[in-house]
Design a protein around this motif. Structure first.
Motif, mmCIF file in Angstrom:
data_model
loop_
_atom_site.group_PDB
_atom_site.id
_atom_site.type_symbol
_atom_site.label_atom_id
_atom_site.label_comp_id
_atom_site.label_asym_id
_atom_site.label_seq_id
_atom_site.Cartn_x
_atom_site.Cartn_y
_atom_site.Cartn_z
ATOM 1 N N LYS A 84 0.783 -1.217 -0.106
ATOM 2 C CA LYS A 84 -0.003 0.089 -0.171
ATOM 3 C C LYS A 84 0.860 1.271 -0.152
ATOM 4 O O LYS A 84 0.337 2.352 -0.240
ATOM 5 C CB LYS A 84 -1.098 0.073 1.077
ATOM 6 C CG LYS A 84 -2.162 -1.047 0.929
ATOM 7 C CD LYS A 84 -3.068 -0.888 2.242
ATOM 8 C CE LYS A 84 -4.255 -1.973 1.842
ATOM 9 N NZ LYS A 84 -5.292 -1.988 3.024
ATOM 10 N N GLN A 85 1.825 1.190 0.303
ATOM 11 C CA GLN A 85 3.056 2.269 0.343
ATOM 12 C C GLN A 85 3.515 2.784 -0.934
ATOM 13 O O GLN A 85 3.693 3.673 -1.288
ATOM 14 C CB GLN A 85 4.413 1.916 1.102
ATOM 15 C CG GLN A 85 3.933 1.931 2.650
ATOM 16 C CD GLN A 85 5.383 1.179 3.209
ATOM 17 O OE1 GLN A 85 5.679 0.261 3.170
ATOM 18 N NE2 GLN A 85 6.141 2.252 3.965
ATOM 19 N N ASP A 110 4.592 -0.714 -7.618
ATOM 20 C CA ASP A 110 3.392 -0.687 -8.434
ATOM 21 C C ASP A 110 3.555 -1.184 -9.608
ATOM 22 O O ASP A 110 4.286 -0.420 -10.482
ATOM 23 C CB ASP A 110 2.524 0.423 -8.446
ATOM 24 C CG ASP A 110 1.184 0.460 -9.019
ATOM 25 O OD1 ASP A 110 1.082 -0.376 -10.148
ATOM 26 O OD2 ASP A 110 0.380 1.331 -8.639
ATOM 27 N N SER A 141 -2.103 4.835 -2.146
ATOM 28 C CA SER A 141 -3.493 4.493 -1.759
ATOM 29 C C SER A 141 -3.313 4.704 -0.368
ATOM 30 O O SER A 141 -4.473 4.850 0.367
ATOM 31 C CB SER A 141 -3.712 3.381 -2.087
ATOM 32 O OG SER A 141 -3.236 2.273 -1.853
ATOM 33 N N ALA A 142 -2.177 4.343 0.436
ATOM 34 C CA ALA A 142 -2.209 4.517 2.023
ATOM 35 C C ALA A 142 -0.765 4.978 2.288
ATOM 36 O O ALA A 142 0.230 4.865 1.468
ATOM 37 C CB ALA A 142 -2.238 3.271 2.521
#
Length: 143
Positions: A84-85, A110, A141-142
């Motif tokens: 998520k990072q 990603d 996203s986070a």
């Protein structure tokens, strides 16, 4: 909801990893154990690799941070990392852990943005003389 191993010890990128390591360290000849794990999520690659080394965690971390000091999208984290990072970014995040003689190298990207599309924009920026990170300053996203 699911995880599986993908091409354990024979992944197609293992030759590229060996080649890069040999370019960086010509006398490198250690065995590389690479077992990719894929999950039921739409984006992201989380890789785990390890080597035997006498380096301390501080020495290994300093080497990685020095090597990536001028890489605007590669970050060496002092904390544990997760997908998520990096999801929705052009970042690569790396963390290191030391367990006895084993140095565990964890990385997350990603695979859509840090993959071909982000690389294309990054290369375009470099060729045209734009800031390397133009159009790629994206939030995960986070965070």
């Amino acid at each position: 909801d699911n995880l599986s191993v993908y091409k354990a010890f024979g992944h197609q990128h293992l030759a590229e990893i060996r080649q890069t390591l040999s370019q960086l360290q010509p006398d490198f000849n250690a065995e590389i154990s690479f077992v990719p794990v894929r999950g039921d999520f739409p984006r992201g690659i989380f890789a785990m690799s390890y080597i035997d080394t006498d380096l301390t965690i501080e020495e290994a971390t300093a080497i990685y941070k020095n090597f990536y000091a001028d890489a605007p999208f590669t970050h060496v984290s002092d904390r544990p990392i997760d997908l998520k990072q990096v999801v929705n970014t052009n970042k690569a995040v790396i963390s290191l852990e030391k367990h006895g003689k084993k140095l565990l190298i964890l990385s997350a990207i990603d695979n859509l943005l840090k993959g071909a599309s982000g690389q294309a924009v990054q290369n375009f920026n470099l060729i045209c003389g734009f800031p390397e990170d133009m159009g790629l300053r994206l939030k995960p996203s986070a965070f």
